[in-house]
Design an enzyme around this catalytic site. Structure first.
Site, PDB file in Angstrom:
ATOM      1  N   GLU A 187      -8.610  55.573   4.403  1.00 51.49           N
ATOM      2  CA  GLU A 187      -7.854  56.079   4.893  1.00 51.49           C
ATOM      3  C   GLU A 187      -7.722  57.426   5.073  1.00 51.49           C
ATOM      4  O   GLU A 187      -6.968  58.346   4.340  1.00 51.49           O
ATOM      5  CB  GLU A 187      -6.273  55.616   4.230  1.00 51.49           C
ATOM      6  CG  GLU A 187      -6.193  54.238   4.585  1.00 51.49           C
ATOM      7  CD  GLU A 187      -4.695  53.652   3.980  1.00 51.49           C
ATOM      8  OE1 GLU A 187      -3.936  54.418   3.488  1.00 51.49           O
ATOM      9  OE2 GLU A 187      -4.158  52.478   4.321  1.00 51.49           O
ATOM     10  N   GLU A 201      -7.269  46.567   6.392  1.00 49.64           N
ATOM     11  CA  GLU A 201      -6.010  46.350   5.726  1.00 49.64           C
ATOM     12  C   GLU A 201      -4.944  46.111   6.684  1.00 49.64           C
ATOM     13  O   GLU A 201      -4.860  46.856   7.576  1.00 49.64           O
ATOM     14  CB  GLU A 201      -5.658  47.772   4.817  1.00 49.64           C
ATOM     15  CG  GLU A 201      -6.278  47.733   3.635  1.00 49.64           C
ATOM     16  CD  GLU A 201      -5.829  49.058   2.810  1.00 49.64           C
ATOM     17  OE1 GLU A 201      -4.775  49.512   3.173  1.00 49.64           O
ATOM     18  OE2 GLU A 201      -6.629  49.786   2.032  1.00 49.64           O
TER      19      GLU A 201
END
Length: 506
Positions: free
Chosen positions: A196, A316
């Site tokens: 991320e 995810e």
């Protein structure tokens, strides 16, 4: 995912899981050895060593990136039993987050229960030693592993791939150390370079201090210099050309600035996507929701797949499923990812967040006891699960999951999870009670009343009168000795209680 930014919702409107039955599908038939060896890409597909397409359909198991320095749940269960359970549910890949702390001298895992023989072979091992055992056993079970450099240290997520305490040189050195450690072990098919990236990380801006695309090229080439057979998983950023989205979820920049590595056919782009239990986004309040979502996903990352540019892996995605919005979001996303029964491995790849129940704003596939499966949540994923891969062999004789020799046998337990009078939900757990692995199973019961199955997930069924026969799905027929699989269903009317069940194994 960065936990401190996630905001939990308190809505408690849990929909009946009958919609799950509509999504239940069997995995497409593929050759038995699909997935063998190292993998590479071809257009939007991932191919195995013999050129057969494969689909990553897996689960995140976190903990190595935390101060425990090891996957969570080992305080409750043996690691082998959890890997066996992942396999029995039809997950074929484990994404394992870690932080660079596990490479530091003196780092040892904590919160592992060794009582009653649990985790006995992990005693005295370092974090990397435990990771070795998990990788080895996952490979024996036929699961692949993607290693995810989640954080520079266990203290928290970082916007960039480096910090003052963990410079880029350390990041790359540790990635190379992993590539070296698992070279020749094709259970580890690739590395997710950093979790991320977000503002001020950019894509294609040309600033070596913030351009994530350039950093991914530097790190990816370093890894491939050690093992040219690995896949390099590259997440997006937060903002591209003023358009923002989820951290790591914006891959709009790839169209103009693709990642270019020294070894061809090794890049898989990765996006993250979440629901309102994590954070609110403008598209959730669009009047057309959820019909607007495919267009959102197309814009941020789906175009890479649809234009045959590269494979896309949703590394995810998750939700507590407590709100109607989140339930609609998950159903829409699963549909967008393409059902395996229709498209086979010509599909998006995915690893659900998470196996762990202790992810505060999503929960997990396991419930808080670290044993019981959330069959509603797991059921949403049924249509996009995919076949497992060849096991690497070499298991401990007589250990969990070891096929060994002996007689195939199974038992089944039936439990009612909810009953509201006009209908009910139930779960059946099938356990391999024999000494050899099962290749298939069948469960039969007879209701004393007029109950009928309305929908079933993770199994197929026939009903004649009050007698129901349920048989395994293609993804969960194989159960190692001591392992188990579960399936669930909704029926009408309620009040039927739990009948006696019989199990037949093959």
């Amino acid at each position: 995912m960065f936990r401190s930014l996630r905001r939990a919702l308190c809505a408690a409107a849990l929909l009946l899981p009958l919609l799950v039955g509509a999504q239940t599908a069997h995995a497409a038939e593929t050759k038995a050895d699909a997935g063998a060896g190292y993998w590479h890409t071809s257009g939007r597909q991932i191919l195995d060593a013999s050129g057969q397409p494969v689909r990553v359909a897996g689960i995140n198991w976190f903990g190595f990136e935390t101060s425990n320095h090891v996957v969570h749940g080992l305080w409750s269960r043996d690691y082998k039993s959890m890997i066996d359970q992942m396999k029995s549910l039809g997950y074929n890949t484990i994404r394992i987050p870690f932080s660079d702390d596990i490479f530091k001298a003196g780092t040892v895992p904590n919160s592992i229960d060794f009582s009653s023989g649990k985790n006995a072979d992990l005693q005295g091992l370092s974090s990397l030693g435990v990771l070795d055992r998990i990788v080895s056993y996952a490979g024996q079970d036929g699961l692949k592993v993607i290693l995810d450099r989640h954080r520079p240290d266990s203290g928290g997520q970082s916007a960039l791939w480096y910090t003052a305490a963990v410079p880029e040189s350390t990041w790359i050195a540790n990635l190379k150390a992993l590539a070296t450690r698992y070279k020749g072990q094709d259970t580890v098919v690739g590395i997710d370079l950093h979790n991320e990236p977000h503002d001020p990380a950019c894509w294609g801006c040309g600033d070596t201090a913030t351009d994530w695309r350039l950093a991914a090229q530097r790190a990816g080439n370093a890894v491939l210099g050690i093992n040219p057979d690995l896949l390099i998983f590259v997440e997006g950023v937060q903002t591209v050309n003023g358009v923002s989205g989820w951290w790591g979820g914006n891959l709009m920049g790839v169209a103009q600035y693709p990642v270019q590595l020294s070894v061809a056919n090794r890049v898989v782009y990765s996006a993250h996507d979440y629901a309102t239990s994590v954070a609110q986004q403008s598209w959730f309040s669009d009047p057309s929701f959820p019909a607007n979502m495919p267009g959102i996903w197309d814009k941020y990352w789906g175009y890479l797949f649809k234009q045959n540019i590269a494979p896309v892996w949703v590394g995810e995605f998750g939700t507590t499923l407590q709100s109607t919005v989140d339930q609609k979001w998950l159903a829409a996303l699963v549909s967008y990812l393409r059902p395996t029964s229709t498209y086979g491995a010509d599909s998006f790849h995915w690893t659900f967040w998470s196996w762990n129940p202790n992810s505060g704003d999503t929960g997990g596939i396991l419930k808080d006891d670290w044993q019981t499966v959330d069959t509603v949540k797991d059921g949403y994923l049924a249509s996009v699960k995919a076949p497992g891969f060849p096991g690497s062999g070499g298991g401990d004789p007589g250990g969990p999951g070891d096929p060994g020799g002996g007689t195939a046998a199974c038992t089944a337990t039936y439990s009612v999870s909810s009953d509201w009078g006009s209908g009910f939900n139930a779960e059946v757990k099938v356990t391999n009670s024999g000494s050899t692995a099962l290749s298939s199973w069948k469960v039969t019961w007879t209701w004393p009343g007029a109950q009928k199955v309305g929908s079933m997930w993770n199994a197929s069924y026939t009903q004649t009168g009050s007698t129901v026969t349920a048989t395994n799905a293609s993804h969960n027929g194989s159960i190692p000795a001591g392992g188990s699989a579960t399936f669930g269903f909704g029926g009408t009317p309620g009040g039927g209680g739990a009948p006696s069940v019989s199990c037949t194994a093959a």
